[in-house]
Design a protein around this motif. Structure first.
Motif, mmCIF file in Angstrom:
data_model
loop_
_atom_site.group_PDB
_atom_site.id
_atom_site.type_symbol
_atom_site.label_atom_id
_atom_site.label_comp_id
_atom_site.label_asym_id
_atom_site.label_seq_id
_atom_site.Cartn_x
_atom_site.Cartn_y
_atom_site.Cartn_z
ATOM 1 N N GLU A 194 -37.641 -30.684 -19.442
ATOM 2 C CA GLU A 194 -36.250 -30.347 -19.136
ATOM 3 C C GLU A 194 -35.697 -31.305 -18.067
ATOM 4 O O GLU A 194 -36.375 -31.665 -17.110
ATOM 5 C CB GLU A 194 -36.136 -28.895 -18.656
ATOM 6 N N HIS A 197 -35.091 -19.136 -29.056
ATOM 7 C CA HIS A 197 -35.703 -20.463 -29.211
ATOM 8 C C HIS A 197 -37.069 -20.348 -29.890
ATOM 9 O O HIS A 197 -37.404 -21.137 -30.781
ATOM 10 C CB HIS A 197 -35.876 -21.138 -27.844
ATOM 11 N N PHE A 243 -27.789 -19.519 -26.282
ATOM 12 C CA PHE A 243 -28.629 -20.471 -26.998
ATOM 13 C C PHE A 243 -28.673 -21.796 -26.242
ATOM 14 O O PHE A 243 -27.681 -22.241 -25.670
ATOM 15 C CB PHE A 243 -28.118 -20.681 -28.429
ATOM 16 N N ASN A 244 -29.848 -22.411 -26.229
ATOM 17 C CA ASN A 244 -30.077 -23.675 -25.529
ATOM 18 C C ASN A 244 -29.932 -23.530 -24.005
ATOM 19 O O ASN A 244 -29.632 -24.489 -23.305
ATOM 20 C CB ASN A 244 -29.133 -24.770 -26.047
ATOM 21 N N LEU A 287 -31.521 -27.483 -30.325
ATOM 22 C CA LEU A 287 -32.620 -27.138 -29.416
ATOM 23 C C LEU A 287 -33.551 -28.315 -29.139
ATOM 24 O O LEU A 287 -33.890 -28.594 -27.988
ATOM 25 C CB LEU A 287 -33.410 -25.966 -30.016
ATOM 26 N N ASP A 288 -33.969 -29.009 -30.198
ATOM 27 C CA ASP A 288 -35.011 -30.023 -30.050
ATOM 28 C C ASP A 288 -34.625 -31.398 -30.587
ATOM 29 O O ASP A 288 -35.452 -32.315 -30.587
ATOM 30 C CB ASP A 288 -36.292 -29.564 -30.762
ATOM 31 N N ARG A 333 -38.065 -21.920 -33.581
ATOM 32 C CA ARG A 333 -39.137 -22.913 -33.709
ATOM 33 C C ARG A 333 -40.255 -22.430 -34.624
ATOM 34 O O ARG A 333 -40.813 -23.193 -35.403
ATOM 35 C CB ARG A 333 -39.705 -23.230 -32.323
ATOM 36 N N LYS A 353 -34.509 -17.867 -24.546
ATOM 37 C CA LYS A 353 -35.852 -18.330 -24.921
ATOM 38 C C LYS A 353 -36.482 -17.526 -26.066
ATOM 39 O O LYS A 353 -37.300 -18.064 -26.813
ATOM 40 C CB LYS A 353 -36.781 -18.361 -23.709
ATOM 41 N N CYS A 365 -27.760 -14.429 -30.172
ATOM 42 C CA CYS A 365 -27.999 -15.182 -28.939
ATOM 43 C C CYS A 365 -26.679 -15.628 -28.318
ATOM 44 O O CYS A 365 -26.578 -16.698 -27.736
ATOM 45 C CB CYS A 365 -28.893 -16.389 -29.219
ATOM 46 N N TYR A 404 -22.048 -22.900 -30.294
ATOM 47 C CA TYR A 404 -22.638 -23.934 -31.156
ATOM 48 C C TYR A 404 -22.353 -23.689 -32.642
ATOM 49 O O TYR A 404 -23.059 -24.253 -33.481
ATOM 50 C CB TYR A 404 -24.148 -23.990 -30.929
ATOM 51 N N ALA A 464 -29.568 -25.144 -35.659
ATOM 52 C CA ALA A 464 -30.249 -24.613 -34.478
ATOM 53 C C ALA A 464 -31.367 -25.537 -33.986
ATOM 54 O O ALA A 464 -31.530 -25.748 -32.780
ATOM 55 C CB ALA A 464 -30.813 -23.224 -34.777
#
Length: 357
Positions: free
Chosen positions: A315, A26, A17-18, A54-55, A30, A23, A13, A45, A50
């Protein structure tokens, strides 16, 4: 260790990423049942977790600056992958030139390579030769299937007698697939049999058992492939509920997905994903987003079906802003609004339980 369909995977990625162009990565970070993700490649990163990037929730998946670093560090903990998965999802599905070097190195190590882009790796004779020499395979997930493997719409969908829900969106790159999976998992946690219908390459990569890749499909067969996936899930699994992943949006100028899902998937209800802070369509500055009310009306006019709830993409928001955003949507639309990525899907599924047949 969880059981996966294919094996351990490193996700490429670089530079994405992010961001919306990452996506696919991502989704795999997840959740996936196809691979055990052992790391992500993105120099920006490197050294970070990860899930945390991301979250804000660490998940133990490290980010590496390049494939050499990944091999060194993963070898040290006996956790080398057997797959390199391309986690990019750029506009137009084109592969950056610099990615070829990493793909070549992965194939030379005997790793399989899976790609969901429109630049088909199997059309590159050099890469195919390296794969053959190292006894590994390249899979282009978006490559159009042979016509004799495709299905035409038959009307068999009318015999599907369980609750069918479509998760559509007001734009592309909005989190529809993630929301669909969260709803599936929440139904399963509540003791119900739920099946996900994947309609894109990432859904397939996440292990959706019943899936088709809409933008790999010749237009004549899109409706038939959607119907076939739904009917197969119903006949084989006898589920309480089927969740159909949306694509694009009805009004995005470049990705007008959703028409065939409504027409062929024939959902009983629609859940509509929306990003309140997004003012223009994804990737198209100057193309102002249609209002939430206009988008709801378009869905209901086209399908005759009710939008039952709004799911919020947060977002551009702080966590403190999310409850007020949901409240504002409810006041505007008279529909319940949920941020399932932040708070989980249980409350939404409690509402949907009342619609089970």
């Amino acid at each position: 260790m969880k059981k996966v369909i294919d094996g351990k995977a490193l996700v490429y990625c670089e530079g994405a990423f992010n961001t919306p162009n990452g996506k696919t990565a991502h989704g795999l970070v997840r959740f996936t049942e196809r691979y055990e993700v052992v790391g992500v490649l993105d120099n920006k990163y490197h050294g970070k977790d990860a899930g945390d990037v991301l979250d804000g929730r660490p998940n133990g998946i490290p980010i590496f600056k390049d494939i050499e670093t990944a091999v060194e560090e993963l070898s040290a903990v006996d956790n080398l992958p057997s797959y390199l998965v391309i986690g990019l999802a750029p506009d137009g599905g084109r592969l950056p030139k610099e990615a070829k070097g990493t793909i070549r190195k992965a194939l030379q190590k005997g790793w399989n390579v899976d790609s969901g882009l429109h630049d088909f790796l199997t059309n590159d004779a050099d890469l195919v030769a390296i794969a053959q020499a190292n006894n590994c395979q390249i899979r282009d997930i978006r490559k159009t299937p042979d016509r004799d493997k495709l299905h035409f719409f038959t009307g068999a969908i009318e015999k599907v007698d369980c609750l069918k829900l479509a998760v559509l969106g007001t734009d592309s790159a909005l989190g529809k697939r993630t929301t669909a999976w969260l709803i599936v998992h929440a139904f399963r946690a509540a003791g119900k049999k739920a099946e996900m219908i994947g309609t894109g390459q990432t859904g397939w990569m996440q292990g959706a058992k019943y899936s088709m890749v809409m933008d790999s499909c010749i237009n004549d067969f899109v409706s038939g492939e959607i119907e076939h996936a739904v009917v197969s899930a119903y006949n084989n699994e006898n589920p309480d509920v089927i969740i159909i992943e949306g694509q694009g949006s009805l009004m995005n100028p470049a990705y007008p997905g959703g028409f065939e899902i409504l027409a062929a998937g024939r959902p009983d209800y629609v859940i509509l994903q929306h990003a309140p802070k997004r003012l223009e369509y994804d990737g198209f500055p100057g193309y102002k987003m249609h209002s939430l009310k206009e988008q709801i009306n378009a869905i209901q006019v086209i399908s005759g079906k009710e939008v039952i709830a709004i799911t919020v993409n947060h977002e551009g928001m702080s966590k403190d802003e999310i409850p007020e955003a949901c409240k504002k949507i409810t006041l505007e639309t008279k529909l319940p609004a949920f941020d399932v990525l932040e708070y989980g899907a249980k409350e939404l599924v409690d509402l949907l339980m009342e619609k089970l047949k």
